[in-house]
Design an enzyme around this catalytic site. Sequence first.
Site, PDB file in Angstrom:
ATOM      1  N   ASP A 191     -10.319  19.537  39.797  1.00  0.00           N
ATOM      2  CA  ASP A 191      -9.056  19.126  40.122  1.00  0.00           C
ATOM      3  C   ASP A 191      -8.785  17.854  40.706  1.00  0.00           C
ATOM      4  OD1 ASP A 191      -8.102  21.859  39.206  1.00  0.00           O
ATOM      5  OD2 ASP A 191      -8.637  22.459  41.144  1.00  0.00           O
ATOM      6  N   HIS A 232      -6.418  20.041  33.009  1.00  0.00           N
ATOM      7  CA  HIS A 232      -6.165  18.588  33.061  1.00  0.00           C
ATOM      8  C   HIS A 232      -4.473  18.328  32.993  1.00  0.00           C
ATOM      9  CE1 HIS A 232     -10.450  17.989  33.088  1.00  0.00           C
ATOM     10  NE2 HIS A 232     -10.486  18.324  31.929  1.00  0.00           N
TER      11      HIS A 232
END
Length: 426
Positions: free
Chosen positions: A13, A41
């Site tokens: 992340d 994403h």
Amino acid sequence: MSNCAIVGINWGDEGKGRMVDLLTENFDLVVRYQGGGNAGHTVINDQGKFALHLLPSGIFRKGVVNVLGNGVALDPENLLKEIEELQSKGVAVTPENLKISDRASLLLPWHRDLDELEEQRLADKKFGSTKQGIAPFYSDKYQKKTVLAGELLYPDRLKTHLADLMEWKNLILTRVYNAPAYTMERLEQWVNNFANKLKPYLCDTGALLAQAQSQGKSILFEAQLGSLRDLDYGIHPYTTSSNTTAAYAPIGSGCPSVKIPQVLGVVKAYSTCVGEGPFTCELFGDEAEALRQAGQEYGAKTGRPRRVGPMDIVATRYGVEVQGATELALTKLDVLSGFDKIRVCTHYLVDGQQTERFPFPAALDAAKPVYTTLPGWNCDISKVRSWEDLPKAAQDYVLFIEREIGCPVRYISVGPERESIVIRQL
Ligand code: GDP
């Protein structure tokens, strides 16, 4: 442009998707080489806001060929959903701009079942799986008990192969977990409804990449998750089930001899972690909530609140080392703008000993962070586009991290949009 891998340096992340989206301008092909649809994403560009799970982030650029390599966990059900979602928002996903390796293994419906059943069995000892079937999938792959996507083109062989696998899998489902058995009818339905729809995208991506190489085209390799979740080098057993490191890109892409001279490591300006496992710099209470809110730290796939903490130099330096990063992108610097003072973890204390080295996983539980405090900049930096325009305290924060980690920071992101980026001339 020489080949480049964009990889996560921490727990995932970090904002890899936004960096791939930005840099694809300079590349002909973008390849996802490991992992599945179990993370997300987030990409915000002129076409909108998108949460990608398995599709490469180059899918938004005209002329870029996107490849799902043999190393990914190919989940037809979720991939088709993702393709349809993008198409419904006007993004072209076609057999021309998406190529799926015929050597990628299929994530079968029982992988998801087994993930869920095993987490239930583990109860309070669970790994915090996203229950997308990734661990059972990779275990089966290493046991050679998966079906390759290319077998969809050989229906008779596929049927026999699935029947053999089902016989074995039903033993585990019914005898170990007391769960219902699969039938061939159910599997055939699944093949027709989902897997077969991927057939137009299948190709020998090894040959495609080899040809691209010989034509001097440049390839961007996009990783999922980060160094600390790597199966071999991460915080075992709280890792993912594949190799998130750049070194795996040649194997998982279909082009095992490819050279990747550039490795861009993506690092968040503070730490976040989703799921279970040791997280030495974790903040709790109001302090954690303030940072979580400022950074909107909630998982792209699951919506789970992320665990948060200050920048961890010890973990980040290790992450850079295992990735062999040649330069860094420091993301989400804008999130720290509201804080007067910013702590950074420079060392760990393990059994009373100060260390700069990231410890062996079993020693991590005992590790305590040692912090240093840097001044904040107390102003909005989200409109800044050049290094010179960053406040001195923000520059000093970046330079401190760069010095401690020993890897140049070329990119600094100050907002989620494609253009919210400062590019330093190094
Ligand atoms: P990835 O899996 O590494 O691509 O990262 P994620 O997409 O899961 O998480 C990154 C999150 O941060 C996304 O919601 C992005 O839109 C957001 N983001 C990325 N860069 C920035 C930035 O510079 N500032 C802010 N405020 N948000 C960012």
